[in-house]
Design an enzyme around this catalytic site. Sequence first.
Site, PDB file in Angstrom:
ATOM      1  N   GLY A  40      -0.151   3.366   2.421  1.00  0.00           N
ATOM      2  CA  GLY A  40       0.766   2.310   1.986  1.00  0.00           C
ATOM      3  C   GLY A  40       0.801   2.233   0.473  1.00  0.00           C
ATOM      4  O   GLY A  40       0.026   2.924  -0.217  1.00  0.00           O
ATOM      5  N   GLY A  43      -1.608  -1.634  -3.928  1.00  0.00           N
ATOM      6  CA  GLY A  43      -1.642  -3.089  -3.822  1.00  0.00           C
ATOM      7  C   GLY A  43      -1.345  -3.628  -2.434  1.00  0.00           C
ATOM      8  O   GLY A  43      -1.336  -4.838  -2.222  1.00  0.00           O
ATOM      9  N   CYS A  44      -1.129  -2.741  -1.456  1.00  0.00           N
ATOM     10  CA  CYS A  44      -0.808  -3.222  -0.103  1.00  0.00           C
ATOM     11  C   CYS A  44      -2.062  -3.690   0.633  1.00  0.00           C
ATOM     12  O   CYS A  44      -1.973  -4.343   1.665  1.00  0.00           O
ATOM     13  CB  CYS A  44      -0.104  -2.139   0.721  1.00  0.00           C
ATOM     14  SG  CYS A  44      -1.210  -0.826   1.287  1.00  0.00           S
ATOM     15  N   GLY A  45      -3.224  -3.342   0.086  1.00  0.00           N
ATOM     16  CA  GLY A  45      -4.459  -3.809   0.706  1.00  0.00           C
ATOM     17  C   GLY A  45      -5.173  -2.761   1.547  1.00  0.00           C
ATOM     18  O   GLY A  45      -6.074  -3.100   2.324  1.00  0.00           O
ATOM     19  N   LYS A  46      -4.822  -1.496   1.391  1.00  0.00           N
ATOM     20  CA  LYS A  46      -5.459  -0.406   2.152  1.00  0.00           C
ATOM     21  C   LYS A  46      -6.978  -0.430   2.031  1.00  0.00           C
ATOM     22  O   LYS A  46      -7.703  -0.380   3.012  1.00  0.00           O
ATOM     23  CB  LYS A  46      -5.033   0.969   1.617  1.00  0.00           C
ATOM     24  CG  LYS A  46      -3.618   1.354   1.785  1.00  0.00           C
ATOM     25  CD  LYS A  46      -3.349   2.708   1.139  1.00  0.00           C
ATOM     26  CE  LYS A  46      -3.579   2.752  -0.354  1.00  0.00           C
ATOM     27  NZ  LYS A  46      -2.733   1.859  -1.154  1.00  0.00           N
ATOM     28  N   SER A  47      -7.426  -0.490   0.779  1.00  0.00           N
ATOM     29  CA  SER A  47      -8.851  -0.349   0.528  1.00  0.00           C
ATOM     30  C   SER A  47      -9.625  -1.568   1.049  1.00  0.00           C
ATOM     31  O   SER A  47     -10.665  -1.426   1.691  1.00  0.00           O
ATOM     32  CB  SER A  47      -9.086  -0.163  -0.977  1.00  0.00           C
ATOM     33  OG  SER A  47     -10.387   0.272  -1.231  1.00  0.00           O
ATOM     34  N   SER A 131      -1.200   8.127  -0.377  1.00  0.00           N
ATOM     35  CA  SER A 131      -0.673   9.285   0.385  1.00  0.00           C
ATOM     36  C   SER A 131       0.798   9.069   0.734  1.00  0.00           C
ATOM     37  O   SER A 131       1.138   8.907   1.904  1.00  0.00           O
ATOM     38  CB  SER A 131      -1.519   9.546   1.638  1.00  0.00           C
ATOM     39  OG  SER A 131      -1.770   8.378   2.398  1.00  0.00           O
TER      40      SER A 131
END
Lengths: 229, 229
Positions: A40, A43-47, A131
């Site tokens: 994503g 800043g989408c919050g993946k991590s 990615s």
Amino acid sequence: MTDGKRSGEVVDVRWHAHAVTRAERERAAGHRGCVLWFTGLSGCGKSTLANAVDRRLHDRGCRTFVLDGDNVRHGLSAAPAMLEARHGREFAARFGLGFGPADREENIRRIGSVAELFAQAGIITLTAFISPYRRDRDAVRGMLPPGDFVEVFVKAPLEVCEGRDPKGLYKRARAGEIKGFTGIDDPYEEPLAPELVVDSAGAGPDELADQVIAWLERAGTIPRRVSPS
Amino acid sequence: MTDGKRSGEVVDVRWHAHAVTRAERERAAGHRGCVLWFTGLSGCGKSTLANAVDRRLHDRGCRTFVLDGDNVRHGLSAAPAMLEARHGREFAARFGLGFGPADREENIRRIGSVAELFAQAGIITLTAFISPYRRDRDAVRGMLPPGDFVEVFVKAPLEVCEGRDPKGLYKRARAGEIKGFTGIDDPYEEPLAPELVVDSAGAGPDELADQVIAWLERAGTIPRRVSPS
């Protein structure tokens, strides 16, 4: 494994390999190995989500690991400047990775290869990388055994991600200080058939992590829990 | 972790990262993570020994994994020809690895980076590569935290290794079909201060594996056993 007959001073042994199989490792772990590929926008919050899922799995006794920019870009996919001191300029220029198209492609390929090894070790491997290109993600899917690649699309509108901007990267991209920034002047190609889509603009990481855990239970990757702890 | 206040339709959450630490992973595993780096001539028994140690550790409930040519050269360090179909010729030529000096150096560097990640995951990581150059092994040692790199020199005279020649590689090297073969027309640089030296000409894999396990117990990597099972 037994030693063979001696010939002079040298023991002439049969050197068998009794490799521990993936199935044995998974039995010991109590769950299947797999790759949870979070993708994503920046800043989408993946991590954060990957770490929240990791925390839940770890607390349930699962064997897990998180691959993200912090631990990959300092070693496996180090920048040319990081390799130069130890390996010289020519080596660094060839193998060091920046953020151009081929470099990004190779970065994702290396991460996919490592995630494959972790999955073979019976580990639930969580990766958190933008990615952005469908082709690169599909290449990782293609290199893994069927069922191992679990694509989790962490969906959030660009405005939301840009509003969060935890590292100030969007601001710098808008100012033209960063070129080829995903969502600004480089595309993010949404997954066409991800295993799971979570809405990170509509819910917090706790709720989204629950959704991922529920998916893993349904898929049979981890055992179901009768009562949550 | 708690959700914050709502602003319109979007949940404005605090996105904390509660990363599971290495210490937590090691506590769950019941042992320390580390890299057992087996080095020695082709045919010295590195891979067999690594698998024998892996078997013992697995049977004791340890979290382990073996990195060797079989699982690394087909993915992480794939040859150019293997990358070409999916990534194109230019990409394959740049990032694919052969057996030239720089390619070998990068292969060992990638393996070291991956082994580092496995060790961070609390896993006892066993690597079985000739890794003939001192500089390359020392580079891996230098990239790992102190104590994580355990260099195991699997020592055997060239004649013994050549006599075994399980893959017929020495024969091909002597016939000039393989160039730059370690021990024939390329040097093997013995470790100067390995953590452990095992004599693979004088003992079989069972005995050598016991020596490695004893070392790990003495070093405190794995708990001691009062009675062997």
